[in-house]
Design an enzyme around this catalytic site. Structure first.
Site, PDB file in Angstrom:
ATOM      1  N   SER A   1     -34.678 -13.254 -62.464  1.00 33.35           N
ATOM      2  CA  SER A   1     -33.515 -12.818 -62.464  1.00 33.35           C
ATOM      3  C   SER A   1     -33.107 -12.417 -63.536  1.00 33.35           C
ATOM      4  O   SER A   1     -32.472 -11.622 -63.772  1.00 33.35           O
ATOM      5  CB  SER A   1     -33.120 -13.970 -62.796  1.00 33.35           C
TER       6      SER A   1
ATOM      7  N   GLU B   1     -84.515   6.800-104.602  1.00 32.61           N
ATOM      8  CA  GLU B   1     -85.099   7.423-103.248  1.00 32.61           C
ATOM      9  C   GLU B   1     -86.259   8.343-103.578  1.00 32.61           C
ATOM     10  O   GLU B   1     -87.385   8.128-102.569  1.00 32.61           O
ATOM     11  CB  GLU B   1     -84.367   7.486-102.171  1.00 32.61           C
TER      12      GLU B   1
END
Lengths: 786, 301
Positions: A469, A185
């Protein structure tokens, strides 16, 4: 002519006097503003670092079934590479020699909340049944007896976009990686002052001839300024501003400081919604290793991605990534960063990023739950910006099993019962599942619904539904507790109660509970009544025990203050699956209540543990009472409404309870082994009729899940506490069963109350006594007392 | 004024107790009594976890629960937690423990023998983790030990030793109620090993003593000695607190048929039982021994 010259001179002086000062003033003001921006950005915290949420780690030890814990899938999710057998391993690689049954793995380094694990190579001898036989630490050559496989990253907590990065000092990045980046770069980085004029002029010429900005001539410093402040728009004005800011930054800060910021900031790809930023994250994401463990070629690959991270992604476009890698290697050679031999090695090295996988490891309902918990303790800016690491209790393997179980079950139900199908996504049949360890409270799996993308509503913790239940055990507990405490009634598993139509009068109202399909059994034992989930018998028992005792028991179990209506005994209240799980965990844990939890530890950026967790318990029920209930609930699974568990192949000792509401809108199954408890709910969000029992709608999902999840836990029996005797009893006579008793049941009794004498009626010497005329065992009054 | 406060702070402030200042009753007893040298006990035999035993669990006193997103059971002392029935007062005194040799604490020794003997891989892994915690407790790292023991319980919830050391760690942190809860849980799994059981109950006694519940402490020490007569801590505790034990109900005098004017027998007099009169029988045990352990490992599915 002279007049013209005079006029020209006057004009120049006028410009100097009247135009240039304001221009200079404007320029210096602008410069100063940019300078302040740059200084502000470099000072203090540069980035908002999202918090990360991790799963639990997994302990591996000799005797563990690797298949049962999903070991190889974990390795894949943790970015371990499978390398060829015989290769010298780097960190993050493993080999699997099937012929010799030898697995070698170089474990990642990991920072746990309270210790740093350096990452070691471990060799395991594995049987043909995938059970670990022996383990050795290859670095020390010694046998070891366990190691931890690190936690998996589940999610991040971020605002806006998820920019995942790990901030490191320049000294922590290998010099070769820095060289690769500079070569790719900005090879004159250490020579220019923020702007590389030669490069800029060349780029400007190219742009000018093209008619638009085409080539970037940006230095690293300019790129950093662009990332910090500017958008990616390519205009001359932006380029000029970028250049000026780069110059300012170079004047204020050292080259190393600028480079360090750059290497931590640079965007290097995407993982789903998570952006990968910085060299360290990229190294771990693409190659499953830290930067220090990469080869020169791999470093060059990462450096080469900077110019176009998505196009040069080695996972998606390996060919292009390889070409660019070789370009960067050439530049490194040209700039003298590497020699010819290293270059030749690197260009011929195969590009081996980690294998791509489509399976993710998120658990969105669970992470939402964690985020809500954290939001109660930490402000949003801390969670989204301080880089906390949150360690949780989730077992990703169990979570995957839960997802599969819920999906499979719902698909089967919709296939079997077309009336349950709905066209609109939001109206479809739903289910929720939560699994936790009763002994520790760890939440291991959580499915808040069938499709998080469609609905984020967490039915485990937010949906209040009637339990039906599954609430019945509360009544039996209250009854048996009275007996254990020496109360007036004697309620034992083999005590009798009437199961026939009955009306409970309370105040000026009455309530008549009905049995399923209006089927009544007459005189039954308490054990049978719970096993078959008989509404009438349970209601009579509750009536005899007294509603206040039942409410007190419910409060003890964490249901809070409930209204004092008789219908609560059959689950006529609204609770969440998590509340049911919390209560049943007490049954499973010998009466000890351990609060369910999800967060084990929270660690800040500096490695300090700012939140931990300690195992604490409260003895809520006596161990004897809990065991008596567990015994009855085992009967539910072995012989009663939960027998589907056995029929579907789950063999380990287990207890549980089905639950179906009277209006058939909710179907539940809550069941447990001593090690793992799971609750499943099924129904419609809009409370449409399901017309399926808990055994039909939820039990199958429970069984699918538990068959796989419980396989990784030891198959324990429920521990019999002191003071309890398990005895075979003739329910017709109440005595200890003999060989001639026509009916024999097994029950768990307080030792002092256990039948001591053998049945004198069924001796084989006289004709058996008629079932219904046997001498009575102490029974619950059959007439309502209210 | 400031100087005065500073001087008082430096020279006159009372010393606050730190965790390492905890001197358990055992240490106090050693200073007060001259006792024979301890003899090493036999290596503890490995027990399968969760085996039932003959003794009833001690009486834990629960702590208040912390409110959270999921409602945890409340710890209201009147109703929200298990309050076991009061231990009857007529528990017989431990029989002649003074002649039993003093035994070294079993929990001070390594768990390696247990680890080697168990064939269960998860229990083995859990015991190794427990051994780590034992060393952490020895190094006074109690918080660390609690975390390690949480992991041990997660690996195998049947590991009673993990619960024992959780009790030890919380005891050292002076959270006596929490310690009692875990000792009580450990009791259930250790009741096939008298030495471990005695030590567990002995520590329960220490917790009760710290909580000021002297009668419960005395009863616990008594129970500990019934299992492990050589347990020094229980002996010392029993010695200190035996007076706190409830006194047995005096037996009513049986008048003689022929000598109604005779004075009651003196203490230590031998009572001559007329022919045909039934001999006194000792009071029944508090809880009959339960059947043998049923917490065996089922075969994996």
């Amino acid at each position: 002519m002279r007049r013209l010259l005079k006029f020209a001179l006057f004009g120049v002086c006028a410009v100097f006097l009247f135009a240039i000062p304001p221009a200079l003033y404007y320029f210096f003001s602008y410069y100063d503003a940019l300078r302040s921006e740059v200084m502000q950005r470099f000072a203090g915290q540069h980035w908002s670092i999202p918090s990360r949420i991790y799963s639990d780690s997994e302990l591996i030890y000799p005797g563990l079934d690797l298949e049962a814990v999903g070991f190889f899938q974990r390795l894949e999710r943790l970015n371990y590479h499978l390398a060829p057998t015989g290769k010298t391993l780097s960190r993050g690689e493993y080999t699997w020699d099937r012929k010799h049954r030898r697995l070698t793995i170089f474990l990642h380094r990991f920072s746990y909340p309270y210790n740093q694990f350096p990452g070691e190579p471990v060799a395991m001898k594995v049987s043909t049944g995938n059970v670990v036989e022996q383990m050795d630490d290859l670095s020390s050559g010694r046998q070891i007896y366990s190691f931890q496989l690190e936690p998996e990253l589940l999610s991040g907590i971020f605002q806006g976009n998820w920019h995942q990065r790990r901030i490191v000092r320049l000294s922590q990045i290998p010099p070769a990686q820095i060289d690769a980046v500079l070569a790719a770069e900005d090879h004159r980085f250490y020579e220019h002052h923020g702007i590389d004029l030669a490069r800029t002029i060349k780029a400007a010429y190219v742009d000018f001839t093209a008619g638009h900005v085409r080539q970037g001539g940006s230095t690293l410093t300019q790129q950093l300024m662009k990332n910090f402040f500017l958008d990616s728009e390519r205009t001359y004005h932006r380029k000029l501003k970028e250049a000026l800011m780069a110059y300012i930054a170079e004047r204020l800060y050292s080259k190393d400081e600028i480079l360090e910021n750059y290497l931590n900031d640079i965007y290097l790809g995407q993982r789903g919604q998570e952006g990968i930023y910085g060299i360290w994250e990229a190294s771990e994401f693409y190659f499953s290793r830290e930067p220090g463990d990469l080869t020169i070629g791999e470093m060059a690959t990462i450096a080469g991605m900077i110019s176009s991270p998505n196009r040069l992604n080695p996972l998606r476009h390996p060919d292009w990534a390889r070409v660019r890698r070789n370009e960067v290697l050439g530049l490194m050679l040209q700039d003298g960063y590497i020699n010819k031999a290293a270059y030749d090695n690197a260009v011929t090295e195969p590009l081996r990023p980690r294998e791509t996988f489509t399976e993710n490891n998120d658990a969105p309902y669970f992470t939402d739950y964690v985020k809500h918990e954290l939001a109660d303790r930490y402000p949003p800016n801390v969670l989204t910006g301080e880089g906390l690491r949150v360690f949780t209790t989730l077992d990703v393997h169990a979570q995957k099993l839960a997802e599969k179980a819920v999906d499979e079950n719902l698909d089967e139900l919709e296939a079997k019962y077309p009336r349950l199908r709905r066209k609109e996504e939001q109206n479809r049949l739903e289910s929720a599942l939560v699994a936790l360890e009763p002994a520790t409270g760890k939440i291991r799996a959580m499915m808040g619904g069938r499709n998080y993308r469609q609905s984020q509503f967490n039915r485990v913790t937010q949906s209040k539904r009637q339990p039906g239940s599954v609430f019945k055990p509360v009544t039996y507990l209250a009854a048996m507790e009275e007996t254990l405490n020496g109360g007036p009634g004697q309620y034992l598993p083999t005590s009798y109660i009437e199961d026939s139509p009955f009306t409970w009068e309370y105040g000026d109202m009455s309530w008549t509970p009905r049995n399923y399909k209006d089927r009544y059994f007459g005189r039954v034992t308490l054990e049978f009544a719970l096993q078959e989930s008989l509404n009438s018998a349970t209601s009579r028992l509750a009536n005899a025990v007294g509603l206040d005792r039942i409410l007190a028991m419910a409060a003890k179990l964490g249901f809070g203050d409930l209204p004092a209506y008789p219908s609560i005994v059959l689950g006529g209240i609204e609770v969440t699956p998590m509340q049911i799980a919390s209560a049943y965990a007490i049954f499973a844990n010998e009466g000890l209540a351990v609060e369910p939890y999800a967060v084990t530890a929270v660690v800040d950026q500096n490695g300090h543990v700012i939140q931990g967790h300690e195992l604490k318990a409260v003895q809520t029920l006596s161990p004897q009472l809990a065991y008596m209930l567990d015994f009855m609930l085992e009967n539910v699974v072995n012989h009663g409404t939960g027998i589907g568990v056995r029929r579907r192949g789950f063999k380990a000792p287990a207890a549980g309870k089905t639950g179906t509401t009277n209006d058939s809108k909710d179907a539940w199954f809550a069941g447990f082994t001593p090690n793992l408890l799971t609750v499943v709910w099924t129904g419609f969000d809009q409370k449409e009729m399901l017309n399926l029992t808990g055994a039909e709608a939820s039990l199958p999902a429970w069984t699918i899940f538990m068959k796989a999840a419980a396989a990784s836990h030891p198959a324990l029996d429920f521990a019999v506490p002191p003071g309890i005797t398990v005895e075979k009893v003739d329910p017709l006579t109440g005595y200890k069963a003999g060989p001639y008793c026509p009916v024999v049941i097994e029950g768990a009794f307080p030792t002092a109350l256990a039948p001591a004498e053998a049945c004198p009626f069924h001796t084989g010497k006289s004709s058996p006594v008629s079932d219904r005329s046997a001498p009575p065992t102490p029974t619950v009054p059959s007439e309502p007392t209210d | 004024m400031a100087i005065a406060i500073g001087c008082w702070t430096i020279f006159g402030a009372p010393r606050t107790a730190a965790a390492h200042d905890y001197a358990p009753p055992l240490a106090i007893a050693l200073e007060e009594e001259s006792l024979p040298a301890a003899t090493a006990s036999a290596a503890p035999s490995p027990s399968s976890s969760g085996s039932p035993g003959a003794t009833s669990p001690a009486t834990p006193t629960p702590t208040a629960a912390t409110p959270s997103q999921t409602p945890a059971p409340t710890a209201d002392s009147s109703s929200a937690t298990y309050q076991p029935p009061a231990v009857p007062a007529d528990v017989p005194p431990p029989s002649d423990f003074s002649t039993s040799p003093i035994a070294a604490p079993v929990s001070g020794a390594s768990l390696e023998p247990l680890i080697e003997k168990t064939g269960d891989p998860s229990l083995s892994a859990s015991l190794r983790t427990t051994e780590e915690a034992r060393n952490e407790i020895a190094d006074n790292h109690f918080d660390e030990a609690i975390r390690t023991l949480g992991r041990a319980v997660s690996i195998d919830s049947g590991n009673a030793y993990a619960y024992f050391y959780l009790g030890r760690a919380y005891l050292m942190k002076k959270d006596y109620n929490q310690a009692l809860t875990f000792f009580s849980r450990a009791e259930m799994g250790l009741n096939s090993d008298p030495a471990w059981l005695g030590e567990t109950i002995g520590f329960e006694g220490a917790c009760y003593e710290e909580l000021g519940r002297e009668q419960d402490a005395a009863l616990a020490y008594q129970r500990a000695l019934q299992s492990a007569p050589g347990n020094l801590m229980a002996r010392a505790g029993y010695g200190r607190l035996a007076a706190a034990l409830p006194q047995p109900t005096p037996v009513e005098e049986q008048p003689s048929a022929d000598n109604s004017d005779q004075s009651p027998p003196e203490e230590n007099d031998i009572r001559i039982v007329p022919d045909g009169e039934p001999l006194d029988t000792p009071p029944p045990d508090e809880a009959a021994p339960s059947s043998s352990s049923t917490n065996h490992r089922s075969s994996p599915q």
